[in-house]
Design a protein around this motif. Sequence first.
Motif, PDB file in Angstrom:
ATOM      1  N   GLY A   1       0.837  -1.192   0.000  1.00 55.38           N
ATOM      2  CA  GLY A   1       0.000   0.000   0.000  1.00 55.38           C
ATOM      3  C   GLY A   1       0.873   1.242   0.000  1.00 55.38           C
ATOM      4  N   HIS A   2       0.259   2.410  -0.001  1.00 59.03           N
ATOM      5  CA  HIS A   2       1.040   3.644  -0.040  1.00 59.03           C
ATOM      6  C   HIS A   2       1.448   4.121   1.349  1.00 59.03           C
ATOM      7  CE1 HIS A   2       0.772   4.246  -4.301  1.00 59.03           C
ATOM      8  NE2 HIS A   2      -0.524   4.017  -4.265  1.00 59.03           N
ATOM      9  N   ALA A   3       0.681   3.765   2.368  1.00 60.94           N
ATOM     10  CA  ALA A   3       1.037   4.185   3.716  1.00 60.94           C
ATOM     11  C   ALA A   3       2.213   3.344   4.208  1.00 60.94           C
ATOM     12  CB  ALA A   3      -0.161   4.031   4.651  1.00 60.94           C
TER      13      ALA A   3
ATOM     14  N   MET B   1       5.829  -1.063   6.618  1.00 59.56           N
ATOM     15  CA  MET B   1       5.225  -1.927   5.596  1.00 59.56           C
ATOM     16  C   MET B   1       6.037  -1.957   4.300  1.00 59.56           C
ATOM     17  SD  MET B   1       2.768  -3.254   7.165  1.00 59.56           S
ATOM     18  CE  MET B   1       1.902  -4.091   5.853  1.00 59.56           C
ATOM     19  N   HIS B   2       6.685  -0.864   3.958  1.00 62.74           N
ATOM     20  CA  HIS B   2       7.495  -0.837   2.737  1.00 62.74           C
ATOM     21  C   HIS B   2       8.684  -1.778   2.882  1.00 62.74           C
ATOM     22  CE1 HIS B   2       5.915   3.381   1.398  1.00 62.74           C
ATOM     23  NE2 HIS B   2       4.957   2.505   1.568  1.00 62.74           N
ATOM     24  N   GLU B   3       9.327  -1.765   4.026  1.00 63.47           N
ATOM     25  CA  GLU B   3      10.472  -2.636   4.268  1.00 63.47           C
ATOM     26  C   GLU B   3      10.032  -4.101   4.291  1.00 63.47           C
ATOM     27  OE1 GLU B   3      13.410  -3.454   7.963  1.00 63.47           O
ATOM     28  OE2 GLU B   3      13.167  -1.354   7.390  1.00 63.47           O
ATOM     29  N   ALA B   4       8.882  -4.359   4.863  1.00 63.29           N
ATOM     30  CA  ALA B   4       8.371  -5.731   4.956  1.00 63.29           C
ATOM     31  C   ALA B   4       8.029  -6.318   3.591  1.00 63.29           C
ATOM     32  CB  ALA B   4       7.145  -5.764   5.864  1.00 63.29           C
TER      33      ALA B   4
ATOM     34  N   THR C   1       6.642   0.350  -3.656  1.00 62.42           N
ATOM     35  CA  THR C   1       5.177   0.348  -3.636  1.00 62.42           C
ATOM     36  C   THR C   1       4.603   0.420  -5.034  1.00 62.42           C
ATOM     37  OG1 THR C   1       5.101   2.741  -3.357  1.00 62.42           O
ATOM     38  CG2 THR C   1       5.033   1.405  -1.369  1.00 62.42           C
ATOM     39  N   THR C   2       5.153   1.257  -5.908  1.00 59.57           N
ATOM     40  CA  THR C   2       4.634   1.353  -7.270  1.00 59.57           C
ATOM     41  C   THR C   2       5.772   1.263  -8.266  1.00 59.57           C
ATOM     42  OG1 THR C   2       4.752   3.757  -7.229  1.00 59.57           O
ATOM     43  CG2 THR C   2       2.646   2.770  -6.659  1.00 59.57           C
TER      44      THR C   2
END
Length: 132
Positions: free
Chosen positions: A44-46, A84-87, A92-93
């Motif tokens: 996601g973006h968040a 979340m980005h690291e996980a 993301t895009t």
Amino acid sequence: RTMGGKAKPTKHSAKEIASKVAAATQNKAGGKAGLADRKGGAAGHAKFKCPACGVQSPSIKSAEMHWDSKHSKLPFVASDWTDMHEAHGGVTTAGVAVRGAKAEKTIHQLAKTDAGRAELAAIAAAKAASKF
């Protein structure tokens, strides 16, 4: 077209040029892959996810504001929040449906820079290795 003033025909209108720029740079269309890409993929973006309720926040500052608003009786610890980005690999895009971003460089363009020449050498080495 003849609306250029002083009898000079216009080549392109500002609206036409702006629409071409938008079509080349906006991430739209692309079918299911484009839709998934615009939604931000699995992450996601968040960026941060609340450890108490699972709400996602784009920054640690907004995460702290969420915590103070919803979980004010507990102390805020930034390290408890999941990145979340690291996980999910940090991306993301990818811009699947951006038309102007995917242009491959020509051999002549690659030959102009040191990095391009190194890439050309790697391509040539790969071709030579595939012959045998």
